[in-house]
Design an enzyme around this catalytic site. Structure first.
Site, mmCIF file in Angstrom:
data_model
loop_
_atom_site.group_PDB
_atom_site.id
_atom_site.type_symbol
_atom_site.label_atom_id
_atom_site.label_comp_id
_atom_site.label_asym_id
_atom_site.label_seq_id
_atom_site.Cartn_x
_atom_site.Cartn_y
_atom_site.Cartn_z
ATOM 1 N N LEU A 24 -115.118 25.644 103.518
ATOM 2 C CA LEU A 24 -115.644 26.261 104.736
ATOM 3 C C LEU A 24 -116.697 27.319 104.445
ATOM 4 O O LEU A 24 -116.612 28.066 103.472
ATOM 5 C CB LEU A 24 -114.483 26.884 105.531
ATOM 6 C CG LEU A 24 -113.378 25.896 105.924
ATOM 7 C CD1 LEU A 24 -112.243 26.632 106.636
ATOM 8 C CD2 LEU A 24 -113.915 24.776 106.802
ATOM 9 N N HIS A 28 -119.246 26.341 109.537
ATOM 10 C CA HIS A 28 -117.962 25.910 110.093
ATOM 11 C C HIS A 28 -117.380 27.017 110.985
ATOM 12 O O HIS A 28 -116.854 26.734 112.065
ATOM 13 C CB HIS A 28 -116.938 25.647 108.979
ATOM 14 C CG HIS A 28 -117.284 24.524 108.055
ATOM 15 N ND1 HIS A 28 -117.590 24.722 106.727
ATOM 16 C CD2 HIS A 28 -117.361 23.187 108.255
ATOM 17 C CE1 HIS A 28 -117.827 23.553 106.149
ATOM 18 N NE2 HIS A 28 -117.698 22.610 107.049
ATOM 19 N N LYS A 140 -125.925 20.250 112.701
ATOM 20 C CA LYS A 140 -126.283 19.918 111.310
ATOM 21 C C LYS A 140 -126.166 18.419 111.058
ATOM 22 O O LYS A 140 -127.002 17.813 110.401
ATOM 23 C CB LYS A 140 -125.368 20.711 110.379
ATOM 24 C CG LYS A 140 -125.342 20.278 108.945
ATOM 25 C CD LYS A 140 -126.546 20.815 108.231
ATOM 26 C CE LYS A 140 -126.694 20.381 106.800
ATOM 27 N NZ LYS A 140 -125.750 19.445 106.268
ATOM 28 N N ARG A 178 -122.062 20.935 100.490
ATOM 29 C CA ARG A 178 -122.689 20.304 99.321
ATOM 30 C C ARG A 178 -123.700 21.220 98.625
ATOM 31 O O ARG A 178 -124.176 20.888 97.532
ATOM 32 C CB ARG A 178 -123.356 18.988 99.718
ATOM 33 C CG ARG A 178 -122.362 17.905 100.071
ATOM 34 C CD ARG A 178 -123.002 16.539 100.224
ATOM 35 N NE ARG A 178 -122.014 15.479 100.241
ATOM 36 C CZ ARG A 178 -121.424 14.996 101.338
ATOM 37 N NH1 ARG A 178 -121.723 15.485 102.522
ATOM 38 N NH2 ARG A 178 -120.531 14.035 101.247
HETATM 39 P P1 AMP Z 1 -117.952 18.977 107.333
HETATM 40 O O1 AMP Z 1 -116.865 19.819 106.760
HETATM 41 O O2 AMP Z 1 -119.193 18.921 106.505
HETATM 42 O O3 AMP Z 1 -117.475 17.625 107.811
HETATM 43 O O4 AMP Z 1 -118.394 19.741 108.652
HETATM 44 C C1 AMP Z 1 -117.489 20.022 109.684
HETATM 45 C C2 AMP Z 1 -118.250 20.415 110.923
HETATM 46 O O5 AMP Z 1 -119.031 21.584 110.656
HETATM 47 C C3 AMP Z 1 -119.239 19.315 111.373
HETATM 48 O O6 AMP Z 1 -119.200 19.213 112.777
HETATM 49 C C4 AMP Z 1 -120.548 19.848 110.878
HETATM 50 O O7 AMP Z 1 -121.650 19.386 111.618
HETATM 51 C C5 AMP Z 1 -120.367 21.340 111.051
HETATM 52 N N1 AMP Z 1 -121.312 22.061 110.183
HETATM 53 C C6 AMP Z 1 -121.527 21.859 108.861
HETATM 54 N N2 AMP Z 1 -122.525 22.660 108.425
HETATM 55 C C7 AMP Z 1 -122.951 23.374 109.499
HETATM 56 C C8 AMP Z 1 -123.965 24.347 109.694
HETATM 57 N N3 AMP Z 1 -124.743 24.768 108.710
HETATM 58 N N4 AMP Z 1 -124.112 24.855 110.939
HETATM 59 C C9 AMP Z 1 -123.328 24.432 111.973
HETATM 60 N N5 AMP Z 1 -122.361 23.521 111.842
HETATM 61 C C10 AMP Z 1 -122.170 22.984 110.626
#
Ligand code: AMP
Length: 273
Positions: A24, A28, A140, A178
């Site tokens: 996170l 997030h 994103k 990432r």
């Molecule tokens: P992930 O853990 O990468 O699957 O992301 C979980 C959620 O957080 C997804 O809805 C992503 O689009 C959102 N998210 C990831 N990075 C960002 C960011 N930089 N700004 C806003 N939301 C994000």
């Protein structure tokens, strides 16, 4: 979790749900904050979903700093953290997949076949388990938002979709789990993505409507970052990601590129003037 969620629903509590794969960061947590503002109860899930990773993807090495994530969620006063195992979500003999046709095969789906079927399937399962009123996803992953929104409408799911803006580092780099793969030199080169998007935005703000003209200016910016290997740069209609030649309504410029071995994505909304 499913029993708890059903109980909360029976008691009339409004549940906000934020699905994540952990590792996170502030991006997030912006979704979590939004959920906390708009709901009685906030549920966050951490599940590194195997079905959305391809054979050559980074499933095994995907960062999993669970203890740190848990502390962050506790500090943010999140009500429930749901962290199932892969075996719980996909027991032996699992057979059912959801596929949002047309939206899943393009762009990210071209490079990552099956990715969005994995996303749609797990998201539907997580919705069934957590029974949310509101769900929160980040801009994103713009195509992911489009896929999930379409699934919600096509399958009459009783949830409100909320898309939250992209949170960026001061440099402009979009926050991503990432980003931990990037060394110092990569990080500098990775700025090529957001800088290129800013160029598109500047042209859009100045009234440029011609998609090809904007794209060639954007590509010119990227050319200044030799370690950035573009997968795609494209401008699409925001509502359905269809191809456009002219910006005459809400649009989005989307970019995917490798910086060294790391694949990054970013996007920016256009056409709102
Ligand atoms: P992930 O853990 O990468 O699957 O992301 C979980 C959620 O957080 C997804 O809805 C992503 O689009 C959102 N998210 C990831 N990075 C960002 C960011 N930089 N700004 C806003 N939301 C994000």
């Amino acid at each position: 979790m499913q029993k708890t969620a059903a109980d909360l629903k029976r008691r009339g509590r409004k549940v906000g749900f934020v699905p994540t794969m952990g590792a996170l960061h502030t991006g997030h947590m912006s979704l979590v904050e939004q959920s906390k503002k708009q709901n009685d109860i906030t549920v966050v899930s951490i599940f590194v979903n195997p079905t959305q990773f391809g054979q050559n993807d980074d499933l095994a090495k995907y960062p999993r700093p669970f203890a740190k994530d848990k502390v962050l969620l506790e500090k943010a006063d999140v009500d429930y953290l749901f962290y199932p195992t892969a075996e719980q979500i996909y027991p032996d003999g699992f057979k059912t997949y959801v596929s949002v046709r047309g939206l899943s095969e393009i762009l990210e789906g071209k490079t990552r076949p099956g990715h969005f079927d994995g996303v749609a399937t797990v998201v539907l399962k997580l919705f069934e388990i957590t029974k949310p009123t509101n769900v929160y996803f980040g801009q994103k992953d713009f195509q992911q938002c489009a896929v999930v929104k379409k699934m919600i409408s096509d399958l009459n799911l009783p949830v409100n979709f909320n898309m939250c803006p992209i949170v960026r580092e001061n440099s402009g780099l979009a926050m991503s789990s990432r980003n931990v793969y990037l060394d110092e030199q990569d990080r500098e080169q990775a700025l090529g993505l957001s800088t290129a998007l800013m160029k598109a935005k500047a042209l859009d703000d100045s009234g440029e409507k011609n998609v090809n003209k904007i794209l060639s200016a954007v590509k010119h910016v990227i050319d200044g970052y030799p370690r950035v290997k573009v997968d795609y740069i494209t401008i699409r209609k925001a509502s359905d990601l269809s191809e456009i030649k002219k910006i005459d309504g809400p649009a989005v410029v989307l970019i995917a590129a490798y910086v060294g071995k790391t694949r990054l994505i970013d996007n920016l909304l256009l056409g709102y003037n």
